[in-house]
Structures are given as structure tokens and as C-alpha cells.
Write a protein that holds these residues in place. Sequence first.
Motif, PDB file in Angstrom:
ATOM      1  N   LYS A 170      57.924 -61.286  12.910  1.00 43.35           N
ATOM      2  CA  LYS A 170      56.876 -61.379  11.896  1.00 43.35           C
ATOM      3  C   LYS A 170      56.954 -62.658  11.078  1.00 43.35           C
ATOM      4  N   THR A 181      54.166 -50.377   4.629  1.00 42.80           N
ATOM      5  CA  THR A 181      53.092 -51.090   3.925  1.00 42.80           C
ATOM      6  C   THR A 181      53.596 -52.249   3.085  1.00 42.80           C
ATOM      7  N   ALA A 201      53.979 -55.562   4.923  1.00 41.71           N
ATOM      8  CA  ALA A 201      52.692 -56.217   5.149  1.00 41.71           C
ATOM      9  C   ALA A 201      52.263 -56.990   3.909  1.00 41.71           C
ATOM     10  N   GLU A 252      50.113 -60.056   4.752  1.00 41.53           N
ATOM     11  CA  GLU A 252      49.308 -59.484   5.831  1.00 41.53           C
ATOM     12  C   GLU A 252      48.865 -58.067   5.486  1.00 41.53           C
ATOM     13  N   GLU A 253      48.593 -57.833   4.213  1.00 40.08           N
ATOM     14  CA  GLU A 253      48.168 -56.511   3.782  1.00 40.08           C
ATOM     15  C   GLU A 253      46.909 -56.110   4.540  1.00 40.08           C
ATOM     16  N   GLU A 282      46.892 -55.605   7.716  1.00 41.00           N
ATOM     17  CA  GLU A 282      47.034 -56.044   9.108  1.00 41.00           C
ATOM     18  C   GLU A 282      47.983 -55.145   9.901  1.00 41.00           C
ATOM     19  N   GLY A 326      51.136 -51.623   9.191  1.00 41.80           N
ATOM     20  CA  GLY A 326      51.789 -50.748   8.227  1.00 41.80           C
ATOM     21  C   GLY A 326      51.078 -49.442   7.941  1.00 41.80           C
TER      22      GLY A 326
END
Length: 481
Positions: free
Chosen positions: A126, A412, A415, A420-421, A423, A425
Motif C-alpha cells: 500500500k 478503515t 485507508a 485512500e478513504e 478506496e 476497508g
Amino acid sequence: MSRYVEPSMVNGRVLVRDVTVVDPLDGRGTPGQDVVVEGNRITSVTATGAPAAGAHVVEGRGRCVVPGLMDMHTHALNTPEDVDGTYALMLANGVVGFRQMSGNRALLKSRSQGTLPRPTGAPALKATAGDLLTPLNASTAEGAVRAVREQHRDGADFVKAGMTTRETFLAALREANRLGIRLGGHLPADLDPREAARAGVWSIEHLGPGVTVFAAASSKESEIRAGSPARKLPPIPRVRIPGADRLAMKLIKGMVTNPATSTSEGEAHAYGLADGSYDQQKAEELAALFVEHTTWQCPTLIRVHTQQFGDSPEHTEDPRRRYMAPEELRTWDKSAKKFARLPGVTRNALHNHWAAQLRMTRTFADAGVPMVAGTDACGAAGIIPGFALHDEFGHLAEAGLEPLTILRMTTTEPARFLGEEGEFGRVAPGMPADLVLLDEDPLRSHTALRTIAGVMRDGSWWSRADLDAVVERVAAKPGAH
């Protein structure tokens, strides 16, 4: 291909049927749901109905499904030529992604060219840093600035401070902020964590490390800071030569295995002084500052426990050592013997500091300090990749964190941490097909995250029987690092 993980026969269109979908974001479990996956994405989450035509069916009745787990502090790619065993154990434990905490120019180049090893079932990389900031590349403010610029140019996702001073850390941080690249890692002993937070540090690892964060929560802060000795660093050459990064890593490997083995009497005294003068109001003020500046914490409690109890049978006789490469175990055992030779007063100070670390973690969680789960697996003594993330959950629970908080720290929150909220989780349409099926409810207890009935990684499904076969293959030919 993988030496340990056989390709899944269940992929393409897959239905996880009649399952309770756990959403870490809102903290609810919705029973009676059908989760349909096509390729590497979730396409629908609906009330249970007729089986989807042409789909492989995974029975979920009486079980819960959560997003795949993330380990936000690992060193899996320290050995990019031999990650197979490590990745296999991660898959078997539901770990589908990670943040690589030590990289180099070759690793960044390999990633950009798409040539990083990707054995069957491998987790997603990631984010990765470039070279650690150490006296090798950041012995001066100018050198630290140059190192940040080079990593930004080479495509690093963030910069990690490993061994710096206040001067070099802040110089690197200012340049990182100017370039728009995040900087986190270890705070130097002579840097106040409040100054780091106000200056925009992204993340603090291992609750410091050392005493600097705990000094900020002490009624004797000035005394602790005045008397805290700087950690002596190994003799790292400061001349920039080809292959110097590999030489530097070799020189510091012994210390990295367990830094606590080099704890001085002065450091031990500082721990005792900080722990004995703890001030809850100051701790809460520090936590509020971290919230205000979105200063992330990755406590890695499993890492600090293996350090501070370095010769404990809990770690030296862990039956899961059977998965580790023999050369790894030799390094660990050498480190344990070195730890055992520390003076009794030093070992006692390290043992006693554990309670303070749990208390600080709870204080941060109660205040809403943003936190993610990580292990420091791969290179750190006593830490078994994959399994260690569940050990971390246990220590977070020991600190008093709620099951939902722990679940968020590995789903979450990573992310959000990585920008990458939305995207990944969550178990929702459009999200990656990275799922963990559990026999128990993770909203009731963190221990449910260990009850893995199966794992889906990138749209491919491995049952519990498949995963058991994976770990047994690793045990037969130990190759994890």
C-alpha cells in the motif's frame, strides 16, 4: 507462483451467501446478506436471495465477513528476493495489505517497473518509503533535505526518519512539507513530540520510541529531558559510496533486531523517572494536540513487548517459530542472549515501562488520536509475520481498547491514514475483493479476528482447510523472515 500457496480454484464470480456484513465505519453488523464478487471487486451486497447464476458459493450463514486486514508497519520487502514465506503467513492470517517501512532506490524502481515479486496470494503493497534517514544520508540538515528530495524524485510514498537528531529531523520535515510528501517514523530523543506535531509530522511509530513521548506526560519533564542520553549509533560510514545503503542496513541489523539490548543505565533511569512521575492531565493535553494536528500513532505494542521482554519464554519458546527461516532464528537467539546480559535494574525498568505504554495507548484512544495497527514484522526478534497482527490486537485489548476500535485500526483507519478513504476497508460495492470470513463476531471481541473461516484476496478464495495447508507447508520448509 508460490512455494507455499496453491492457486485458488474459487475465483471469477463468487457469492458469500447469507453472511453478517460487519461495517467498521458505522460499527454495525447486518445479518442475512449476500456479497457478490466478480473479478477483483465487490459488485453487490444485498439481502439474501436466490444464488447468483454461475457463481461459486461460499456459505456464510452464522458467520461474519469483514474487510481484509492491513498491517501498517512491516518490513516484508527487506528481503524482496525471498518474501514467499512471509506473504504466505500474512494470507493465512487475513492480512491483505501492508505499509513497507524501509525501502531503497532499487525497491522504488522495481515497484515503478512492476517487477516486485508477487507470489500467489500476496498482500498489496500500500505504501513504501525510500532509504531510512540515518547518519549515512542525514548526518546534517543539508544531507537530510537532500535525502528527502531524492526520495520524492524516486517516487517514495513517504519518508521514514530512523536515526536522526532534532536538527536533521526538523530539516527533513520542513522539506517534506514543502514538497508534499509525508514524513513519519522515530522521534529523536532531543525532540519534543509536541514540536513534531505542530511541525506537521505524519506518524509516530512505537509510541516514540524511547522516552520522549512519555517525558511529555511527566511532571518531571524538564529533568527527564535534561538527563536523557542520546542513543549511541553504530559506526555507520558517512561517505556516499555505491552499495552504502546495504552496508548501513547490515551494520545496524543487530541493533534493529532488538534495540532494547543496547539500553544504557541512563535510559533505564529515564524510563523509571518518567513512569514514576506520570501526569494524566499532561498526557491528555498531549493527546488533544495530536488530535488537533492529526498526528497519527502506530503503537506496535507487539514490537515493544518483544523488545522489553526479550528473553521471555513467551517469545523465545513461541511454537510459531517453526515457520521462521533458520538464519532468522539464529539472529533472534543471539539477541535474546544479549538481552539476558543486561543489568537487572535495566531489565526491570524495561519490564515496568510496559504498563506505561498500555496506559498511554488507552489515553490516546480515549481522546480520539488517530491510530493504525502495525507489527514491525520481518527483522524484529520474536515477531511472526501475519500472526503478529493478531498479537497486536491482543495487546491493544489489554490496553483497554474496544473491539470496534481495534477493527477500525486495521481496516478503515489505514485507508484514511493513506489518503485512500473510501478506496478500501469496507465490504461494499466497488471495494476490492479482499475479505475475511469469521466464525465469531468481531464487534463482541477482538479474538473473533482469529477465527478465520476463509480469506479472499484479490477475488480468489482460500478456505480454512486451504489456509491450514499453507501454514503446514511453511512449517515443513521454514522460510518466513
